[in-house]
Design an enzyme around this catalytic site. Structure first.
Site, mmCIF file in Angstrom:
data_model
loop_
_atom_site.group_PDB
_atom_site.id
_atom_site.type_symbol
_atom_site.label_atom_id
_atom_site.label_comp_id
_atom_site.label_asym_id
_atom_site.label_seq_id
_atom_site.Cartn_x
_atom_site.Cartn_y
_atom_site.Cartn_z
ATOM 1 N N HIS A 108 0.819 -1.210 0.000
ATOM 2 C CA HIS A 108 0.000 0.000 0.000
ATOM 3 C C HIS A 108 0.855 1.264 0.000
ATOM 4 O O HIS A 108 0.395 2.316 -0.446
ATOM 5 C CB HIS A 108 -0.953 -0.010 1.197
ATOM 6 C CG HIS A 108 -2.137 -0.893 0.993
ATOM 7 N ND1 HIS A 108 -3.436 -0.433 1.058
ATOM 8 C CD2 HIS A 108 -2.231 -2.220 0.703
ATOM 9 C CE1 HIS A 108 -4.275 -1.434 0.825
ATOM 10 N NE2 HIS A 108 -3.558 -2.530 0.613
ATOM 11 N N ILE A 112 1.412 3.528 -4.213
ATOM 12 C CA ILE A 112 0.961 4.922 -4.309
ATOM 13 C C ILE A 112 2.174 5.851 -4.279
ATOM 14 O O ILE A 112 2.762 6.096 -3.225
ATOM 15 C CB ILE A 112 -0.019 5.256 -3.163
ATOM 16 C CG1 ILE A 112 -1.211 4.296 -3.192
ATOM 17 C CG2 ILE A 112 -0.482 6.705 -3.265
ATOM 18 C CD1 ILE A 112 -2.006 4.290 -4.501
ATOM 19 N N GLY A 114 5.165 5.426 -4.990
ATOM 20 C CA GLY A 114 6.463 4.834 -4.716
ATOM 21 C C GLY A 114 6.734 4.533 -3.255
ATOM 22 O O GLY A 114 5.961 4.885 -2.359
ATOM 23 N N ASP A 116 8.043 5.402 -0.313
ATOM 24 C CA ASP A 116 8.526 6.608 0.363
ATOM 25 C C ASP A 116 7.980 6.754 1.776
ATOM 26 O O ASP A 116 8.106 7.807 2.394
ATOM 27 C CB ASP A 116 8.158 7.848 -0.452
ATOM 28 C CG ASP A 116 6.657 7.968 -0.701
ATOM 29 O OD1 ASP A 116 5.884 7.156 -0.132
ATOM 30 O OD2 ASP A 116 6.249 8.861 -1.464
ATOM 31 N N PRO A 204 -6.232 -1.435 -6.039
ATOM 32 C CA PRO A 204 -7.264 -2.317 -6.597
ATOM 33 C C PRO A 204 -8.253 -2.785 -5.536
ATOM 34 O O PRO A 204 -7.865 -3.152 -4.427
ATOM 35 C CB PRO A 204 -6.454 -3.496 -7.149
ATOM 36 C CG PRO A 204 -5.067 -2.971 -7.323
ATOM 37 C CD PRO A 204 -4.870 -1.965 -6.233
ATOM 38 N N HIS A 234 -1.110 -13.895 -1.241
ATOM 39 C CA HIS A 234 -2.442 -14.173 -0.704
ATOM 40 C C HIS A 234 -2.540 -15.565 -0.083
ATOM 41 O O HIS A 234 -3.626 -15.997 0.292
ATOM 42 C CB HIS A 234 -3.489 -14.037 -1.806
ATOM 43 C CG HIS A 234 -3.805 -12.615 -2.154
ATOM 44 N ND1 HIS A 234 -4.798 -12.269 -3.034
ATOM 45 C CD2 HIS A 234 -3.254 -11.451 -1.739
ATOM 46 C CE1 HIS A 234 -4.842 -10.947 -3.153
ATOM 47 N NE2 HIS A 234 -3.913 -10.433 -2.374
ATOM 48 N N SER A 235 -1.417 -16.255 0.016
ATOM 49 C CA SER A 235 -1.442 -17.565 0.667
ATOM 50 C C SER A 235 -1.283 -17.455 2.174
ATOM 51 O O SER A 235 -1.278 -18.466 2.874
ATOM 52 C CB SER A 235 -0.335 -18.460 0.096
ATOM 53 O OG SER A 235 0.943 -17.917 0.376
ATOM 54 N N ASP A 287 -9.357 -7.244 4.339
ATOM 55 C CA ASP A 287 -8.108 -7.211 5.082
ATOM 56 C C ASP A 287 -6.995 -7.932 4.347
ATOM 57 O O ASP A 287 -5.923 -8.115 4.879
ATOM 58 C CB ASP A 287 -8.302 -7.865 6.456
ATOM 59 C CG ASP A 287 -9.351 -7.126 7.251
ATOM 60 O OD1 ASP A 287 -9.431 -5.903 7.115
ATOM 61 O OD2 ASP A 287 -10.106 -7.776 7.986
#
Length: 404
Positions: A108, A112, A114, A116, A204, A234-235, A287
């Protein structure tokens, strides 16, 4: 200690050696997997992003232009990476659910504007915060980053950036969760601003179409192969029933389940996620992001990473560590092949010839997945970074330094 001359020459030598090894792995990788009649049973036609000389040279040029390099804190804070690694492992030993939220924080942040550390900033009188964007409302792990930053400040005040801290903490989180190690250059600087509006619209959603997902990753330089590999995160983690109930009871407002769901899996999910009149498409991400997030319960949690709505059932994305740590990633792809993807955005990876090809390849070859995932995480962790005078080094990750 001198090595082939002075330090600068040694650094250049090490960089060339590292790049040569990196390139050699990909040549071997292409030979083993990108030819017809592979072990995966899939004829691979897409070129690796590292296959050609142009990309190899561009990587070298980026290193020449960049302030990033390995062991950046060798003189200014030589124990920095060890402090971060030990802190994450110590927290993991008490709270094993710490890993997914840290990995998700990295995504996240980097997705967005890069890598930073802008996602870590709190709002103040003059600035908004990315934390308040709807896709980020379920983010957790900020207090973990703050705790590690406090340790670093005690040893090397004002030296290690929050951006470097986050990418290194995420790498350690991948490791403790059973994923691969990958080398990271350091020297990132922190942003003085956050980008709430971008976060609101660019991350997304769980029900995003495959074309939207691929377009947003492509805009950031990730091809289908790399995008699918990142989905392997996602595992691990958990997600709430709220964010996929529409697939069980009212898919696309039909009043029926998603026909792509495996029938046995559908019944299993209905047992865990009973129907309610409020069942509808979620207005905010679950989540599990890209990568996933959040501990499955608060009972073992000493870092305030609550699991949101306690009345909402959750699903363990590792399915009780199905297959063991060595199946980090591959269990996710195998379940997609069985039509057992939880989110629409997950299962849609089987809806395109190219993405399905990589799902099948990663499902059948754990070594292939681990190599690809490691390279994609390296790329993600270095996306659009601030270096040198372009950024700052915050002493508190939630608060920017005053501008001169």
């Amino acid at each position: 200690m001198r090595f082939l001359g002075d330090y600068k020459f040694a650094l250049l030598t090490c960089s060339v050696i590292a790049l040569s090894i990196y390139f050699a792995i990909n040549v071997e990788f292409r030979f083993a997997y990108d030819s017809p009649g592979t072990r995966t049973g899939v004829k691979v036609s897409e070129k690796s992003p590292f296959d050609d000389e142009f990309m190899y040279m561009s990587i070298a040029e980026d290193i020449d232009r960049s302030y990033l390099h390995y062991d950046y804190y060798r003189e200014s804070c030589p124990t920095a990476e060890k402090i971060i690694a030990k802190a994450i492992r110590d927290i993991y030993n008490v709270t094993p659910s710490v890993a997914p939220p840290i990995i998700r924080l990295l995504f996240h942040d980097c997705f967005i504007e890069g890598c930073d550390a802008s996602v870590l900033l709190d709002a103040d009188e003059a600035h908004t915060s990315e934390k308040d964007a709807s896709p980020n409302l379920s983010l957790k792990g900020f207090d973990v980053i703050d705790a590690v930053k406090s340790e670093l400040e005690n040893v090397c005040p004002g030296v290690v950036s929050c951006a470097d801290l986050l990418v290194l903490a995420a790498r350690e989180a991948v490791l403790v969760a059973g994923g691969p190690f990958y080398p990271l250059e350091t020297g990132r600087k922190d942003s003085a601003a956050a980008y709430r509006d971008f976060a609101e619209h660019e991350l997304p959603a769980p029900d995003a179409t495959l074309s939207v997902i691929l377009q947003r990753f492509s805009f950031r330089g990730f091809n289908e192969r790399e995008t699918v590999s990142l989905f392997g995160a996602h595992s691990i983690g958990i997600t709430h029933c709220t964010f996929f109930k529409n697939r069980l009871y009212n898919f696309s407002a039909t009043g029926k389940p998603d026909p792509e769901l495996n029938p046995g899996f559908l019944q299993e999910l209905k047992t865990k996620c009973p129907f309610s009149v409020s069942t509808s498409s979620p207005s905010a991400p679950p989540d599990i992001g890209l990568p996933p997030s959040l501990p499955a319960s608060d009972s073992e949690n000493s870092y305030g990473m609550s699991s949101g709505n306690r009345n909402d059932e959750v699903i363990d994305l590792s399915y009780n560590n199905e297959g063991g740590d060595e199946n980090f990633g591959t269990r996710y792809f195998r379940r997609l092949m069985q039509n057992k993807g939880l989110m629409s955005s997950d299962q849609q990876l089987m809806g395109s010839e190219v993405t399905e090809m990589w799902v099948r390849a990663y499902a059948s070859d754990p070594l292939l997945f681990r190599r690809e995932f490691a390279m994609s995480m390296m790329k993600l962790s270095s996306y659009n970074v601030l270096t040198g005078p372009l950024g700052q080094v915050r002493t508190s990750c939630s608060k920017a330094l005053p501008r001169n």
